[in-house]
Design a protein around this motif. Structure first.
Motif, short mmCIF file in Angstrom:
data_model
loop_
_atom_site.label_atom_id
_atom_site.label_comp_id
_atom_site.label_asym_id
_atom_site.label_seq_id
_atom_site.Cartn_x
_atom_site.Cartn_y
_atom_site.Cartn_z
N PHE A 1 0.86 -1.20 0.00
CA PHE A 1 0.00 0.00 0.00
C PHE A 1 0.89 1.24 0.00
O PHE A 1 1.83 1.35 0.78
CB PHE A 1 -0.90 0.00 1.24
N SER A 2 0.56 2.18 -0.90
CA SER A 2 1.29 3.45 -0.94
C SER A 2 0.31 4.58 -1.18
O SER A 2 -0.77 4.37 -1.75
CB SER A 2 2.36 3.43 -2.04
N ALA A 3 0.68 5.76 -0.72
CA ALA A 3 -0.24 6.90 -0.83
C ALA A 3 0.52 8.21 -0.84
O ALA A 3 1.61 8.33 -0.28
CB ALA A 3 -1.23 6.89 0.33
N HIS B 1 -2.37 3.58 -4.05
CA HIS B 1 -2.08 2.32 -4.75
C HIS B 1 -2.19 1.22 -3.70
O HIS B 1 -1.39 1.13 -2.77
CB HIS B 1 -0.67 2.33 -5.35
N ASP B 2 -3.21 0.36 -3.85
CA ASP B 2 -3.54 -0.61 -2.79
C ASP B 2 -3.59 -2.03 -3.36
O ASP B 2 -4.46 -2.36 -4.16
CB ASP B 2 -4.89 -0.24 -2.17
N GLU B 3 -2.64 -2.86 -2.93
CA GLU B 3 -2.62 -4.27 -3.34
C GLU B 3 -2.88 -5.22 -2.17
O GLU B 3 -2.82 -6.44 -2.32
CB GLU B 3 -1.27 -4.62 -3.98
N ILE C 1 3.40 1.17 3.07
CA ILE C 1 3.45 0.16 4.14
C ILE C 1 3.26 -1.22 3.53
O ILE C 1 2.77 -1.37 2.41
CB ILE C 1 2.34 0.40 5.20
N ASP C 2 3.67 -2.23 4.33
CA ASP C 2 3.45 -3.62 3.90
C ASP C 2 3.41 -4.50 5.15
O ASP C 2 4.14 -4.23 6.12
CB ASP C 2 4.57 -4.08 2.97
N PRO C 3 2.56 -5.52 5.14
CA PRO C 3 2.48 -6.42 6.31
C PRO C 3 3.77 -7.20 6.55
O PRO C 3 3.99 -7.69 7.66
CB PRO C 3 1.34 -7.37 5.94
#
Length: 362
Positions: free
Chosen positions: A3-5, A20-22, A94-96
């Motif tokens: 996820f980026s913003a 941008h949300d994956e 961010i990323d899990p």
């Protein structure tokens, strides 16, 4: 990163400008997060990038409330600073899962994109300012030209009354002083009428599509030229004007406009030449063109003045008794252009010549 913003961060809001949300984070464009729950709130205060490879192993953030709330392990956020130095927000991701973000390639890329975003936003702001200023100037220009047109129109009625009164006075049995005063009034009204005509043409040209013409298939240009000479000869009775006309072919043109052009050129020649000199006028028509030349002796026009001679409000060297708006030659050149012709000038220490050339049209 999943996820980026691009986020707008203020003293009380965090707003997503682009997403941008994956990982199905679930935040739409325009969505908001509580400011106090974000690390971006801290970045707003110190305006430094924050980069976390692995939250659980980071001494500064392993107990931080933000990763606990949003469930991420890797994080990067770079401030977006506008050209004026103001803080806009952040470019964040961010990323899990953990990620190796603390390296020059990643941090350099994020910094570059943050700078590009700031540059783009500054460009949009400047464009918006320029468009508003342009609109303002266009409105001012329209109002100015409308004012000039209305003023010129309203001046005509009292001016016509002055001119007519001067004509009547000149026919009365006046003494020498009265005749001289009547002539001054007549001459002044003639010059003022020329100024008003030029102002109206300039205003209409600016407000519309330029000077308009109404062609006549077989215009009697010789007659019109003689009329203009006679009118100006009454203003300058002692001046010598020499003519050489040769009209062999009809000319498709707007006679009234060409008379106006010629009047501007001849008045200009009379104003800028010695009182004892001769104004030379040549005009001819062939099966290809109509040509008119007005030549006078006098000072050579400086090169710098030649370059802007046909521009509005442009004047050469002006003597105390040669006052005007600098519109005459501009209007004349516009009339020439409206006829698909050209108005050119040559100037030497001996002679200055303005030449009109109009291609013949059936």
């Amino acid at each position: 990163m999943g996820f980026s913003a691009v986020a707008r961060v203020t003293s009380d809001k965090w707003i997503a400008c682009a997403i941008h949300d994956e990982i199905n984070f679930g935040l739409p464009v325009g969505g908001e997060l509580k400011l106090e729950t974000t690390i971006c709130n801290e970045i707003r205060q110190h305006q430094q990038a924050v980069i976390i490879d692995h939250v659980d192993e980071d001494e500064n953030f392993k107990g931080h409330h933000t990763p606990l709330m949003y469930g991420f392990q890797s994080y990067i956020s770079v401030p977006i600073i506008l050209k004026n130095g103001n803080f806009f927000g952040t470019l964040c991701a961010i990323d899990p899962k953990p990620a190796k973000l603390k390296n020059p390639a990643i941090t350099g890329m994020f910094s570059m994109f943050a700078d590009l975003i700031a540059f783009h936003m500054d460009a949009l702001d400047q464009l918006d300012i320029a468009e508003k200023e342009l609109k303002k100037q266009q409105e001012i220009a329209i109002l100015r030209d409308q004012f000039i047109a209305i003023l010129g129109h309203d001046l005509r009625n009292p001016l016509n009354a002055i001119s007519s009164s001067a004509q009547l006075l000149s026919r009365l049995n006046l003494d020498e002083r009265g005749i001289r005063i009547a002539k001054i009034v007549k001459d002044s009204s003639f010059r003022m009428n020329g100024l008003i005509e030029n102002i109206l043409d300039f205003a209409s040209g600016r407000l519309g599509d330029g000077i308009t013409i109404n062609r006549t298939a077989d215009e009697d240009l010789e007659k019109l030229l003689v009329q203009v000479i006679d009118e100006l000869q009454t203003i300058w009775p002692s001046r010598h004007i020499k003519t050489d006309f040769d009209f062999k072919h009809p000319v498709n043109a707007d006679g009234k406009r060409l008379a106006q052009l010629f009047s501007n050129l001849l008045a200009n020649a009379l104003n800028y030449s010695p009182a004892d000199s001769t104004i030379e006028i040549t005009a001819f028509s062939t099966d290809k063109e109509f040509n008119l030349c007005v030549a006078n002796k006098g000072k050579q026009i400086p090169e710098a003045a030649m370059e802007r001679l046909f521009q509005p409000f442009s004047r050469g060297e002006v003597e105390p008794n040669q006052k005007g708006l600098g519109l005459g030659l501009y209007i004349a050149s516009e009339i020439a252009k409206a006829h698909d012709g050209s108005l050119d000038v040559t100037s030497t220490p001996e002679k200055t010549c303005f030449t009109l050339s109009i291609p013949y049209k059936k």
